[in-house]
Design an enzyme around this catalytic site. Structure first.
Site, PDB file in Angstrom:
ATOM      1  N   SER A  39      52.916 -62.555  12.626  1.00  0.00           N
ATOM      2  CA  SER A  39      53.773 -62.451  11.425  1.00  0.00           C
ATOM      3  C   SER A  39      53.668 -61.113  10.692  1.00  0.00           C
ATOM      4  CB  SER A  39      53.492 -63.602  10.456  1.00  0.00           C
ATOM      5  OG  SER A  39      53.916 -64.825  11.015  1.00  0.00           O
ATOM      6  N   GLY A  48      54.619 -66.183  14.204  1.00  0.00           N
ATOM      7  CA  GLY A  48      55.954 -66.696  13.894  1.00  0.00           C
ATOM      8  C   GLY A  48      56.009 -67.634  12.704  1.00  0.00           C
ATOM      9  N   GLU A  85      45.245 -62.307  17.609  1.00  0.00           N
ATOM     10  CA  GLU A  85      46.419 -63.020  17.120  1.00  0.00           C
ATOM     11  C   GLU A  85      46.048 -64.474  16.819  1.00  0.00           C
ATOM     12  OE1 GLU A  85      50.313 -61.034  18.370  1.00  0.00           O
ATOM     13  OE2 GLU A  85      49.749 -62.330  20.016  1.00  0.00           O
ATOM     14  N   ASN A 116      56.512 -56.683  20.686  1.00  0.00           N
ATOM     15  CA  ASN A 116      56.654 -57.700  21.728  1.00  0.00           C
ATOM     16  C   ASN A 116      58.012 -58.366  21.530  1.00  0.00           C
ATOM     17  OD1 ASN A 116      56.484 -59.859  23.450  1.00  0.00           O
ATOM     18  ND2 ASN A 116      54.825 -60.906  22.348  1.00  0.00           N
ATOM     19  N   GLU A 128      51.458 -67.812  23.812  1.00  0.00           N
ATOM     20  CA  GLU A 128      52.629 -68.565  24.288  1.00  0.00           C
ATOM     21  C   GLU A 128      52.499 -68.851  25.781  1.00  0.00           C
ATOM     22  OE1 GLU A 128      55.627 -65.942  22.731  1.00  0.00           O
ATOM     23  OE2 GLU A 128      55.130 -66.603  20.702  1.00  0.00           O
ATOM     24  N   HIS A 142      48.861 -63.780  26.272  1.00  0.00           N
ATOM     25  CA  HIS A 142      49.515 -64.168  25.025  1.00  0.00           C
ATOM     26  C   HIS A 142      49.434 -65.685  24.858  1.00  0.00           C
ATOM     27  CE1 HIS A 142      52.497 -64.797  21.938  1.00  0.00           C
ATOM     28  NE2 HIS A 142      52.403 -63.510  21.657  1.00  0.00           N
ATOM     29  N   LYS A 164      59.520 -60.395  23.295  1.00  0.00           N
ATOM     30  CA  LYS A 164      59.596 -61.762  23.849  1.00  0.00           C
ATOM     31  C   LYS A 164      60.909 -61.920  24.621  1.00  0.00           C
ATOM     32  CE  LYS A 164      56.529 -63.275  20.214  1.00  0.00           C
ATOM     33  NZ  LYS A 164      55.949 -64.347  19.456  1.00  0.00           N
TER      34      LYS A 164
HETATM   35  P1  PGA Z   1      55.170 -62.624  15.471  1.00  0.00           P
HETATM   36  O1  PGA Z   1      54.630 -62.619  16.968  1.00  0.00           O
HETATM   37  O2  PGA Z   1      55.043 -61.201  14.969  1.00  0.00           O
HETATM   38  O3  PGA Z   1      56.611 -63.051  15.595  1.00  0.00           O
HETATM   39  O4  PGA Z   1      54.350 -63.560  14.695  1.00  0.00           O
HETATM   40  C1  PGA Z   1      53.491 -61.894  17.331  1.00  0.00           C
HETATM   41  C2  PGA Z   1      53.222 -62.115  18.792  1.00  0.00           C
HETATM   42  O5  PGA Z   1      53.498 -63.217  19.273  1.00  0.00           O
HETATM   43  O6  PGA Z   1      52.724 -61.211  19.475  1.00  0.00           O
END
Ligand code: PGA
Length: 233
Positions: A195, A159, A153, A7, A87, A85, A9
């Protein structure tokens, strides 16, 4: 083989795209999916890469400035979509009803759905993980009996560099598979996300019941992403 989804982003700048696509296209790609910013999708498709889109509209056609529909994505060559997601749920106020509509649109266009679910830190500490996952699965998959991929997740792991123990992930993945099976009569693939990086991937690989990974930050660093892919293979 496990499914590995990157991903990206909003991380990759246009100027770094060429290096990224040049390196990634050398990888055996059947089970590796890259989800770039929408306007970068054609670069990845040109390189014959399996591509996912990071979001689609709740609507199929009409006056919706800035939106991309599932059928438009499909016609461009997109195979997967990330829906729900955290976010988008948290920063863009996406609701379970929106998510449910998006999943239906994606499935109608024959795009494979990666539905993200997971609990906040507070919910985790209050031992509410299972009830949160149950609510999300019931609402997001309302009236859906087709196969979808689930990405578990934990929001507190995204993150942050902090991840659940292998035992916790194993137990939660088992719970998700049971719940989704109850709802759709199909056992879903469940990915772990939050992460994942080149340091913890060997340990995560010991978890017996996960079917792949959704990787954010580490997938935007192409050399680290390639290392993770190599280890998972
Ligand atoms: P990350 O993000 O690997 O940076 O923790 C995972 C995600 O948001 O899908």
């Amino acid at each position: 083989m496990k499914l590995i989804v990157g991903n990206l982003k909003m991380y990759i700048e246009g100027s770094n795209l060429k290096e990224y696509t040049n390196k990634i296209k050398k990888v055996e790609n059947e089970n590796v999916v890259v989800c770039p910013t929408s306007i970068h999708i054609p670069f990845f498709i040109k390189n014959k890469y399996k591509v996912g889109i990071q979001n689609i509209s709740t609507e199929e056609i009409g006056a919706f400035t800035g939106e991309v529909s599932a059928s438009q994505a499909k016609k461009l060559g997109v195979d997967y979509v990330i829906i729900g997601h955290s976010e988008r749920r948290q920063k863009l106020n996406e609701t379970d009803l929106d998510i449910n509509k998006k999943i239906k649109n994606a499935l109608a266009s024959k795009i494979k759905v990666i539905l993200c679910i997971g609990e906040t830190l507070e919910e985790h500490q209050l031992l509410k993980t299972e009830s949160v996952l149950k609510r999300e699965i019931q609402k997001d998959l309302n009236q859906i009996d087709e196969n979808v991929i689930i990405a578990y997740e934990p929001i507190w792991a995204i993150g942050t560099g902090v991840i659940p123990t292998n035992k916790e992930i194993e137990r939660t993945v088992e719970y998700i598979k049971l719940l989704v099976h109850e709802k759709t009569k199909k056992t879903p693939k469940v990915l772990y996300g939050g992460s994942v990086n080149e340091k913890n991937i060997n340990e995560l690989e010991k978890i017996p019941n996960i079917d792949g990974y959704l990787i954010g930050g580490a997938s935007s660093k192409i050399d680290e992403f390639l290392k993770i892919i190599e280890i998972v293979k």
